[in-house]
Design an enzyme around this catalytic site. Structure first.
Site, PDB file in Angstrom:
ATOM      1  N   ASN A 102       0.884  -1.164   0.000  1.00 36.44           N
ATOM      2  CA  ASN A 102       0.000   0.000   0.000  1.00 36.44           C
ATOM      3  C   ASN A 102       0.923   1.215   0.000  1.00 36.44           C
ATOM      4  OD1 ASN A 102      -1.654   2.170   0.526  1.00 36.44           O
ATOM      5  ND2 ASN A 102      -2.805   1.159   2.148  1.00 36.44           N
TER       6      ASN A 102
ATOM      7  N   ARG B 180       0.488   4.198   0.387  1.00 39.69           N
ATOM      8  CA  ARG B 180       0.164   5.220   1.393  1.00 39.69           C
ATOM      9  C   ARG B 180       0.649   4.849   2.786  1.00 39.69           C
ATOM     10  NH1 ARG B 180      -5.802   7.302   0.959  1.00 39.69           N
ATOM     11  NH2 ARG B 180      -4.854   8.668   2.487  1.00 39.69           N
ATOM     12  N   CYS B 181       1.113   3.618   2.966  1.00 37.00           N
ATOM     13  CA  CYS B 181       1.548   3.117   4.274  1.00 37.00           C
ATOM     14  C   CYS B 181       3.059   3.291   4.426  1.00 37.00           C
ATOM     15  CB  CYS B 181       1.162   1.650   4.391  1.00 37.00           C
ATOM     16  SG  CYS B 181       1.861   0.810   5.827  1.00 37.00           S
ATOM     17  N   SER B 182       3.492   3.937   5.504  1.00 34.17           N
ATOM     18  CA  SER B 182       4.923   4.175   5.697  1.00 34.17           C
ATOM     19  C   SER B 182       5.698   2.871   5.872  1.00 34.17           C
ATOM     20  CB  SER B 182       5.172   5.105   6.885  1.00 34.17           C
ATOM     21  OG  SER B 182       4.727   4.506   8.092  1.00 34.17           O
TER      22      SER B 182
ATOM     23  N   ARG C 121       6.177   1.319   2.473  1.00 37.00           N
ATOM     24  CA  ARG C 121       7.219   2.030   1.706  1.00 37.00           C
ATOM     25  C   ARG C 121       8.603   1.717   2.247  1.00 37.00           C
ATOM     26  NH1 ARG C 121       3.558   6.285   2.524  1.00 37.00           N
ATOM     27  NH2 ARG C 121       5.027   7.292   3.961  1.00 37.00           N
TER      28      ARG C 121
END
Length: 117
Positions: free
Chosen positions: A9, A11-13, A16
């Site tokens: 995802n 948007r997920c730190s 990433r």
């Protein structure tokens, strides 16, 4: 060794960070944005088997969809839980790095080092 995939995802730190860690270690995984392209029941079953956990161990219990899907019902079978995870992919813990032999949840991201080395 088999190629790696990541249920990701962007948007997920943590997702990433896990992707960056893989890339720092020379691995360019196939990125599966599982909210757009959820795994099939068969694929998710195989991933969970390779994780060596129960389906409930990779549920995001704080997501609204967890209750909405009825996943708080402890009487659901593993197969029913997996079916609901496919229908409501937001409840799948992220990120999960996997191939056909191994899998790891990237929480913390360093967990994936155990399967790539």
């Amino acid at each position: 060794m088999s190629d790696f995939n990541i249920l990701h995802n962007p948007r997920c730190s943590k997702s990433r960070q896990t992707l960056a860690l893989l890339q720092e270690n020379g691995i360019e995984p196939t990125i599966i944005e599982y909210l757009k392209t959820p795994p099939s029941e068969k694929e998710l079953s195989a991933i969970i088997k390779n994780l060596g956990v129960s389906p409930r161990d990779v549920l995001r219990k704080k997501e609204a969809e967890y209750k909405e899907a009825g996943l708080d019902n402890q009487e659901l079978t593993d197969k029913q839980v997996i079916n609901l995870m496919v229908q409501y992919p937001k409840v799948i813990e992220r990120p999960i790095v996997f191939n056909d032999k191994a899998a790891a949840v990237g929480r913390p991201p360093e967990n994936v080092l155990n399967i790539i080395k």
